[in-house]
Design a protein around this motif. Sequence first.
Motif, mmCIF file in Angstrom:
data_model
loop_
_atom_site.group_PDB
_atom_site.id
_atom_site.type_symbol
_atom_site.label_atom_id
_atom_site.label_comp_id
_atom_site.label_asym_id
_atom_site.label_seq_id
_atom_site.Cartn_x
_atom_site.Cartn_y
_atom_site.Cartn_z
ATOM 1 N N UNK B 223 -42.471 39.316 -50.251
ATOM 2 C CA UNK B 223 -42.332 39.899 -48.913
ATOM 3 C C UNK B 223 -42.577 38.836 -47.837
ATOM 4 N N UNK B 224 -41.754 38.860 -46.800
ATOM 5 C CA UNK B 224 -41.957 37.963 -45.656
ATOM 6 C C UNK B 224 -43.108 38.509 -44.811
ATOM 7 N N UNK B 225 -44.332 38.326 -45.296
ATOM 8 C CA UNK B 225 -45.499 38.942 -44.656
ATOM 9 C C UNK B 225 -45.717 38.417 -43.238
ATOM 10 N N UNK B 226 -45.568 37.119 -43.070
ATOM 11 C CA UNK B 226 -45.805 36.560 -41.726
ATOM 12 C C UNK B 226 -44.757 37.070 -40.736
ATOM 13 N N UNK B 227 -43.521 37.179 -41.206
ATOM 14 C CA UNK B 227 -42.472 37.723 -40.324
ATOM 15 C C UNK B 227 -42.815 39.153 -39.900
ATOM 16 N N UNK B 228 -43.339 39.937 -40.821
ATOM 17 C CA UNK B 228 -43.787 41.292 -40.471
ATOM 18 C C UNK B 228 -44.892 41.237 -39.424
ATOM 19 N N UNK B 229 -45.899 40.399 -39.681
ATOM 20 C CA UNK B 229 -47.030 40.338 -38.749
ATOM 21 C C UNK B 229 -46.550 39.909 -37.367
ATOM 22 N N UNK B 230 -45.654 38.940 -37.337
ATOM 23 C CA UNK B 230 -45.135 38.479 -36.048
ATOM 24 C C UNK B 230 -44.314 39.575 -35.359
ATOM 25 N N UNK B 231 -43.528 40.319 -36.140
ATOM 26 C CA UNK B 231 -42.716 41.398 -35.559
ATOM 27 C C UNK B 231 -43.610 42.516 -35.031
ATOM 28 N N UNK B 232 -44.672 42.819 -35.757
ATOM 29 C CA UNK B 232 -45.618 43.848 -35.310
ATOM 30 C C UNK B 232 -46.344 43.351 -34.059
ATOM 31 N N UNK B 233 -46.801 42.114 -34.083
ATOM 32 C CA UNK B 233 -47.477 41.541 -32.913
ATOM 33 C C UNK B 233 -46.561 41.525 -31.682
ATOM 34 N N UNK B 234 -45.288 41.233 -31.929
ATOM 35 C CA UNK B 234 -44.334 41.122 -30.811
ATOM 36 C C UNK B 234 -44.184 42.441 -30.050
ATOM 37 N N UNK B 235 -44.555 43.545 -30.705
ATOM 38 C CA UNK B 235 -44.474 44.837 -30.014
ATOM 39 C C UNK B 235 -45.686 45.073 -29.121
ATOM 40 N N UNK B 236 -46.674 44.169 -29.218
ATOM 41 C CA UNK B 236 -47.888 44.355 -28.433
ATOM 42 C C UNK B 236 -49.050 44.907 -29.246
ATOM 43 N N UNK B 237 -48.810 45.188 -30.527
ATOM 44 C CA UNK B 237 -49.896 45.673 -31.391
ATOM 45 C C UNK B 237 -50.916 44.550 -31.609
ATOM 46 N N UNK B 238 -52.184 44.858 -31.338
ATOM 47 C CA UNK B 238 -53.226 43.846 -31.519
ATOM 48 C C UNK B 238 -54.321 44.363 -32.440
ATOM 49 N N UNK B 239 -54.016 45.444 -33.154
ATOM 50 C CA UNK B 239 -55.028 46.111 -33.974
ATOM 51 C C UNK B 239 -55.265 45.436 -35.318
ATOM 52 N N UNK B 240 -56.033 46.117 -36.152
ATOM 53 C CA UNK B 240 -56.413 45.572 -37.455
ATOM 54 C C UNK B 240 -55.228 45.436 -38.415
#
Lengths: 271, 271
Positions: B223-240
């Motif tokens: 899984x492209x885990x970092x790409x997921x994290x970056x995509x989630x972060x890009x939405x403004x999510x800063x949670x756990x």
Amino acid sequence: MSGGLDRFSLNQATTKRWPVEETVNGCVKQGVSQLGLWRDQVDTFGLERTAALVRAAGMSVTTLCRGGFFTTPGWLDDNRRAIDEAATLGAPVLVLVSGGLPEGSRDLDAARRTVGDAIGELVPHAEAAGVQLAIEPLHPMFASDRCVVSTLSNALDLAAPFPPAAVGVAVDTYHLWWDDQVWTQLARAGAEGRIACFQVADWITPLPEGVLLGRGLPGTGCVELRRFREAVDATGYTGPIEVEVFHEAVWSRPGADVLAESIEGYLTHVL
Amino acid sequence: MSGGLDRFSLNQATTKRWPVEETVNGCVKQGVSQLGLWRDQVDTFGLERTAALVRAAGMSVTTLCRGGFFTTPGWLDDNRRAIDEAATLGAPVLVLVSGGLPEGSRDLDAARRTVGDAIGELVPHAEAAGVQLAIEPLHPMFASDRCVVSTLSNALDLAAPFPPAAVGVAVDTYHLWWDDQVWTQLARAGAEGRIACFQVADWITPLPEGVLLGRGLPGTGCVELRRFREAVDATGYTGPIEVEVFHEAVWSRPGADVLAESIEGYLTHVL
């Protein structure tokens, strides 16, 4: 009963251990006139011999399974051979299972682009041979190791650059039943003239280790098979409907019994 | 290193056989201050006791797993209890796994409508308790027996009638990685304010029989885990970011080792 079987085709994988001569005889006895063939089984009996056997029985071949696996070394020659084999057998359609991620790769987007590129390389050969390529989306549980094309939508996107007569899609209920977009995408597939073949199997659980051999005979699971058939028909598709099941418990039974049960499931749950 | 772990949360399922007191001590020792809890494990140690234990250690609870299974008799009372438990534990989010098709049913559309209706019944209780419900789409291989919600798109459609503060979605890389629409849908989830929690696990094959216990620690799969994290972060999510893995081979190892490896995988492949 034969009217009910006009569109029925036995995919050879369903009766994997039934030798092809017995399969052809058994089909004729039960009023089945169409077969989907597999390359490994064709190879065992011989290409020309299989073609002659099927022709002599008055049967027709609905698909050849399968080409694809575009990240395997030698894929181009192998797929060209598969196209030629389909032509020799009189199969109008070669089903393509794309293959999974290359060893060590996590790049699904790149793998999907590779599939499109590979198909582009095959199209001229397929057109010359008069064989339609059918991109088969496999269930997402196969995305890493068997087929990076996971939805009908994705398969149609990959087919889009090519003429429908050269590149269509394989609609298989087992792989697509879970998708809430599948009804919309079936209509799209029909409108775009892309439905190259229609295969049915049912979804049963628990899935076995490795998940490949978990397909159920029609009626044994939870797929809305009739709804699929009606949705496919509604697009104008009037072609064959293959019963294609992989399951150890099915394979271990006599071929004629499995065929009879496939027919029964088809008549009761698909037609 | 603690800066690197600001968002890291250990989902208790990853170290399923580690007693909760040892889990909390082990987390504190390794600089982890957040935990995702499971109801069965909370029940074993006691609800109030678990809440007190976590609080005393200065840890916070990121999610409670799980409510849902809306076709099981008694679902309404059970889900209300789950909401109350989340509130007691200080968990801001209750993860909902919808359940599969009712026994003998083939009607996925109806099952999905049932999920929407059930959530509608829970919303007032969740709002009163200050707990956000998170609809979790599970991998399509679970569609018949565990969760009829199979894509982020479907989860967002089901959440749409309700305020985001009451109903969000759970983003889990293991369940969503195969979907070519996931990047668009993550952006949509962010724009709609629906990302309630973010869980990471890797995809490894072969899948085991029953397919439930096939999740891999971050970095062990494709899984492209970092790409997921970056995509989630890009939405403004800063949670756990929870590491949530179910695998017999992981569970059979000492909890502290698994936690260390989860942290290592998180730092190397997610962050």
